[in-house]
Design a protein around this motif. Structure first.
Motif, PDB file in Angstrom:
ATOM      1  N   TYR A   1      -3.265  20.380  -8.470  1.00 45.43           N
ATOM      2  CA  TYR A   1      -2.536  21.309  -9.329  1.00 45.43           C
ATOM      3  C   TYR A   1      -1.256  21.720  -8.620  1.00 45.43           C
ATOM      4  O   TYR A   1      -1.055  21.400  -7.432  1.00 45.43           O
ATOM      5  N   ILE A   2      -0.406  22.420  -9.311  1.00 44.21           N
ATOM      6  CA  ILE A   2       0.848  22.923  -8.728  1.00 44.21           C
ATOM      7  C   ILE A   2       0.658  24.405  -8.407  1.00 44.21           C
ATOM      8  O   ILE A   2       0.303  25.194  -9.291  1.00 44.21           O
ATOM      9  N   ASP A   3       0.885  24.778  -7.150  1.00 45.20           N
ATOM     10  CA  ASP A   3       0.659  26.164  -6.744  1.00 45.20           C
ATOM     11  C   ASP A   3       1.865  27.044  -7.083  1.00 45.20           C
ATOM     12  O   ASP A   3       2.848  26.578  -7.692  1.00 45.20           O
ATOM     13  N   ASP A   4       1.791  28.309  -6.688  1.00 46.43           N
ATOM     14  CA  ASP A   4       2.843  29.274  -7.023  1.00 46.43           C
ATOM     15  C   ASP A   4       4.177  28.937  -6.375  1.00 46.43           C
ATOM     16  O   ASP A   4       5.223  29.457  -6.789  1.00 46.43           O
ATOM     17  N   ASN A   5       4.151  28.108  -5.340  1.00 44.91           N
ATOM     18  CA  ASN A   5       5.384  27.700  -4.670  1.00 44.91           C
ATOM     19  C   ASN A   5       5.936  26.387  -5.216  1.00 44.91           C
ATOM     20  O   ASN A   5       6.895  25.837  -4.668  1.00 44.91           O
ATOM     21  N   GLY A   6       5.312  25.886  -6.277  1.00 46.14           N
ATOM     22  CA  GLY A   6       5.788  24.653  -6.878  1.00 46.14           C
ATOM     23  C   GLY A   6       5.362  23.406  -6.131  1.00 46.14           C
ATOM     24  O   GLY A   6       5.923  22.326  -6.353  1.00 46.14           O
ATOM     25  N   GLN A   7       4.346  23.536  -5.243  1.00 41.61           N
ATOM     26  CA  GLN A   7       3.890  22.412  -4.443  1.00 41.61           C
ATOM     27  C   GLN A   7       2.543  21.888  -4.948  1.00 41.61           C
ATOM     28  O   GLN A   7       1.735  22.636  -5.489  1.00 41.61           O
ATOM     29  N   VAL A   8       2.330  20.587  -4.762  1.00 47.33           N
ATOM     30  CA  VAL A   8       1.028  20.013  -5.079  1.00 47.33           C
ATOM     31  C   VAL A   8      -0.023  20.633  -4.163  1.00 47.33           C
ATOM     32  O   VAL A   8       0.177  20.750  -2.954  1.00 47.33           O
ATOM     33  N   ALA A   9      -1.139  21.045  -4.739  1.00 53.29           N
ATOM     34  CA  ALA A   9      -2.219  21.678  -3.970  1.00 53.29           C
ATOM     35  C   ALA A   9      -3.555  21.176  -4.514  1.00 53.29           C
ATOM     36  O   ALA A   9      -3.610  20.410  -5.466  1.00 53.29           O
ATOM     37  N   GLY A  10      -4.633  21.619  -3.873  1.00 55.43           N
ATOM     38  CA  GLY A  10      -5.966  21.258  -4.332  1.00 55.43           C
ATOM     39  C   GLY A  10      -6.677  20.310  -3.381  1.00 55.43           C
ATOM     40  O   GLY A  10      -6.175  19.957  -2.308  1.00 55.43           O
ATOM     41  N   PHE A  11      -7.871  19.916  -3.788  1.00 54.87           N
ATOM     42  CA  PHE A  11      -8.727  19.041  -2.986  1.00 54.87           C
ATOM     43  C   PHE A  11      -8.007  17.768  -2.574  1.00 54.87           C
ATOM     44  O   PHE A  11      -8.015  17.373  -1.395  1.00 54.87           O
ATOM     45  N   GLU A  12      -7.351  17.114  -3.524  1.00 55.72           N
ATOM     46  CA  GLU A  12      -6.740  15.817  -3.213  1.00 55.72           C
ATOM     47  C   GLU A  12      -5.486  15.947  -2.365  1.00 55.72           C
ATOM     48  O   GLU A  12      -5.166  15.024  -1.598  1.00 55.72           O
ATOM     49  N   ARG A  13      -4.788  17.064  -2.456  1.00 54.41           N
ATOM     50  CA  ARG A  13      -3.645  17.275  -1.554  1.00 54.41           C
ATOM     51  C   ARG A  13      -4.127  17.407  -0.111  1.00 54.41           C
ATOM     52  O   ARG A  13      -3.587  16.751   0.799  1.00 54.41           O
ATOM     53  N   GLU A  14      -5.148  18.221   0.090  1.00 56.62           N
ATOM     54  CA  GLU A  14      -5.657  18.396   1.453  1.00 56.62           C
ATOM     55  C   GLU A  14      -6.252  17.090   1.979  1.00 56.62           C
ATOM     56  O   GLU A  14      -6.024  16.704   3.128  1.00 56.62           O
ATOM     57  N   LEU A  15      -7.015  16.407   1.129  1.00 60.37           N
ATOM     58  CA  LEU A  15      -7.629  15.150   1.545  1.00 60.37           C
ATOM     59  C   LEU A  15      -6.572  14.100   1.853  1.00 60.37           C
ATOM     60  O   LEU A  15      -6.618  13.426   2.891  1.00 60.37           O
ATOM     61  N   GLY A  16      -5.604  13.947   0.958  1.00 60.68           N
ATOM     62  CA  GLY A  16      -4.571  12.938   1.158  1.00 60.68           C
ATOM     63  C   GLY A  16      -3.777  13.165   2.428  1.00 60.68           C
ATOM     64  O   GLY A  16      -3.502  12.224   3.184  1.00 60.68           O
ATOM     65  N   ASP A  17      -3.422  14.421   2.690  1.00 63.31           N
ATOM     66  CA  ASP A  17      -2.688  14.731   3.917  1.00 63.31           C
ATOM     67  C   ASP A  17      -3.528  14.407   5.156  1.00 63.31           C
ATOM     68  O   ASP A  17      -3.012  13.900   6.158  1.00 63.31           O
ATOM     69  N   LYS A  18      -4.830  14.687   5.070  1.00 66.15           N
ATOM     70  CA  LYS A  18      -5.711  14.415   6.203  1.00 66.15           C
ATOM     71  C   LYS A  18      -5.844  12.918   6.444  1.00 66.15           C
ATOM     72  O   LYS A  18      -5.784  12.454   7.604  1.00 66.15           O
ATOM     73  N   LEU A  19      -6.018  12.136   5.383  1.00 61.39           N
ATOM     74  CA  LEU A  19      -6.136  10.685   5.532  1.00 61.39           C
ATOM     75  C   LEU A  19      -4.874  10.091   6.137  1.00 61.39           C
ATOM     76  O   LEU A  19      -4.938   9.224   7.014  1.00 61.39           O
ATOM     77  N   CYS A  20      -3.724  10.565   5.684  1.00 57.27           N
ATOM     78  CA  CYS A  20      -2.458  10.065   6.222  1.00 57.27           C
ATOM     79  C   CYS A  20      -2.315  10.431   7.697  1.00 57.27           C
ATOM     80  O   CYS A  20      -1.874   9.615   8.510  1.00 57.27           O
ATOM     81  N   GLU A  21      -2.694  11.656   8.044  1.00 58.01           N
ATOM     82  CA  GLU A  21      -2.627  12.089   9.442  1.00 58.01           C
ATOM     83  C   GLU A  21      -3.502  11.199  10.321  1.00 58.01           C
ATOM     84  O   GLU A  21      -3.093  10.777  11.415  1.00 58.01           O
ATOM     85  N   MET A  22      -4.703  10.891   9.850  1.00 59.56           N
ATOM     86  CA  MET A  22      -5.633  10.086  10.635  1.00 59.56           C
ATOM     87  C   MET A  22      -5.110   8.677  10.878  1.00 59.56           C
ATOM     88  O   MET A  22      -5.385   8.071  11.914  1.00 59.56           O
ATOM     89  N   GLU A  23      -4.354   8.152   9.924  1.00 63.23           N
ATOM     90  CA  GLU A  23      -3.865   6.784  10.030  1.00 63.23           C
ATOM     91  C   GLU A  23      -2.406   6.698  10.485  1.00 63.23           C
ATOM     92  O   GLU A  23      -1.805   5.620  10.461  1.00 63.23           O
ATOM     93  N   GLY A  24      -1.833   7.824  10.894  1.00 62.13           N
ATOM     94  CA  GLY A  24      -0.462   7.825  11.391  1.00 62.13           C
ATOM     95  C   GLY A  24       0.572   7.542  10.317  1.00 62.13           C
ATOM     96  O   GLY A  24       1.632   6.982  10.592  1.00 62.13           O
ATOM     97  N   LEU A  25       0.268   7.952   9.085  1.00 65.57           N
ATOM     98  CA  LEU A  25       1.180   7.740   7.968  1.00 65.57           C
ATOM     99  C   LEU A  25       1.905   9.034   7.634  1.00 65.57           C
ATOM    100  O   LEU A  25       1.375  10.125   7.836  1.00 65.57           O
ATOM    101  N   THR A  26       3.102   8.927   7.109  1.00 66.63           N
ATOM    102  CA  THR A  26       3.846  10.083   6.622  1.00 66.63           C
ATOM    103  C   THR A  26       3.688  10.142   5.109  1.00 66.63           C
ATOM    104  O   THR A  26       4.054   9.205   4.397  1.00 66.63           O
ATOM    105  N   CYS A  27       3.125  11.233   4.610  1.00 68.55           N
ATOM    106  CA  CYS A  27       2.872  11.372   3.174  1.00 68.55           C
ATOM    107  C   CYS A  27       3.954  12.201   2.499  1.00 68.55           C
ATOM    108  O   CYS A  27       4.351  13.243   3.005  1.00 68.55           O
ATOM    109  N   THR A  28       4.397  11.731   1.342  1.00 68.55           N
ATOM    110  CA  THR A  28       5.178  12.560   0.426  1.00 68.55           C
ATOM    111  C   THR A  28       4.439  12.553  -0.904  1.00 68.55           C
ATOM    112  O   THR A  28       3.686  11.618  -1.205  1.00 68.55           O
ATOM    113  N   TRP A  29       4.650  13.580  -1.712  1.00 65.12           N
ATOM    114  CA  TRP A  29       3.879  13.737  -2.941  1.00 65.12           C
ATOM    115  C   TRP A  29       4.772  13.660  -4.171  1.00 65.12           C
ATOM    116  O   TRP A  29       5.848  14.252  -4.197  1.00 65.12           O
ATOM    117  N   VAL A  30       4.296  12.925  -5.156  1.00 69.26           N
ATOM    118  CA  VAL A  30       5.024  12.704  -6.406  1.00 69.26           C
ATOM    119  C   VAL A  30       4.088  13.041  -7.556  1.00 69.26           C
ATOM    120  O   VAL A  30       2.922  12.629  -7.556  1.00 69.26           O
TER     121      VAL A  30
END
Length: 239
Positions: free
Chosen positions: A36-65
């Motif tokens: 979902y989109i939070d009050d700051n206009g950013q992607v948030a929720g389960f999949e945002r946290e999960l996606g950022d974590k997966l990218c961190e683990m694999e040394g990837l830089t994530c951007t959200w669209v």
């Protein structure tokens, strides 16, 4: 000599930064608690946290669209982003056009919700989000399918009398239970093979990286912990 060593270290660091892969994570931003989109206009929720974590683990830089659900697969194939991480169930039909990682959320129940405890689920008008496995199920059930662009639109359709009930992921419907007379009705329906990250079939290396990270999170229990954080202690988890 010290200068040569320092120069070599700087070059090595630069090469490491350059080698970091940027991955554009595509999501809907309208399907809480998955995304979902939070009050700051950013992607948030389960999949945002999960996606950022997966990218961190694999040394990837994530951007959200963000992208509307009804065109989310075509725009992946067009190259507008590199993944779909948007509560998308793995189905044989979708696997004809895109690939998936292993499931990061177990096969979840779909459910009906209505303001009428005696709603006609077999012959009435059932609202579902366009392009979902729930819409496909309703179309094959004998009921009249009313398709809407977002989950919120399907809920509104029931509340304003356009539809007798809504059919969607039970986890996504749960926050609406008890609001304006909306309650679960009928039996739960298991659909799909779980929820995974969608990718282009050509992106096998990226698929392998995400599969590696998901496997590690399943093994150490951190994925189950994240699922419970967003869906509650009674949520489906991995053994």
């Amino acid at each position: 000599m010290k200068k040569l060593i320092l120069t070599a270290a700087i070059l090595g660091l630069s090469a490491g930064v350059a080698a970091a892969e940027t991955v554009r994570m595509g999501t809907e931003g309208a399907y809480p608690p998955y995304n979902y989109i939070d009050d700051n206009g950013q992607v948030a929720g389960f999949e945002r946290e999960l996606g950022d974590k997966l990218c961190e683990m694999e040394g990837l830089t994530c951007t959200w669209v963000t992208n509307d659900w009804d065109s989310i697969i075509p725009n992946l194939l067009s190259g507008n982003y590199d993944t779909i991480i948007a509560g998308m169930s793995i189905t044989e039909e979708r696997e004809k056009s895109i690939d998936f990682t292993q499931a990061y959320y177990p096969p979840a129940a779909s459910a009906y919700m209505s303001m009428d405890p005696n709603a006609d689920l077999k012959g009435g008008v059932i609202a579902a989000q366009t392009g979902t496995i729930q819409a496909a199920h309703v179309a094959e059930s004998g009921a009249t399918l009313a398709e809407y662009a977002t989950l919120d639109d399907t809920i509104a359709a029931v509340k304003n009398g356009e539809a007798d009930a809504v059919f969607a992921d039970k986890d996504a419907l749960a926050p609406f239970a008890g609001t304006d007379g909306m309650e679960f009705v009928g039996d739960d329906v298991p659909l799909g093979k779980g929820i995974g990250i969608g990718l282009r079939k050509s992106d096998t290396a990226l698929k392998d990286k995400f599969n590696d990270a998901i496997s590690k999170m399943k093994a150490d229990g951190s994925l189950n912990e994240m699922i419970k954080k967003y869906f509650g202690d009674d949520a489906l988890t991995f053994n």
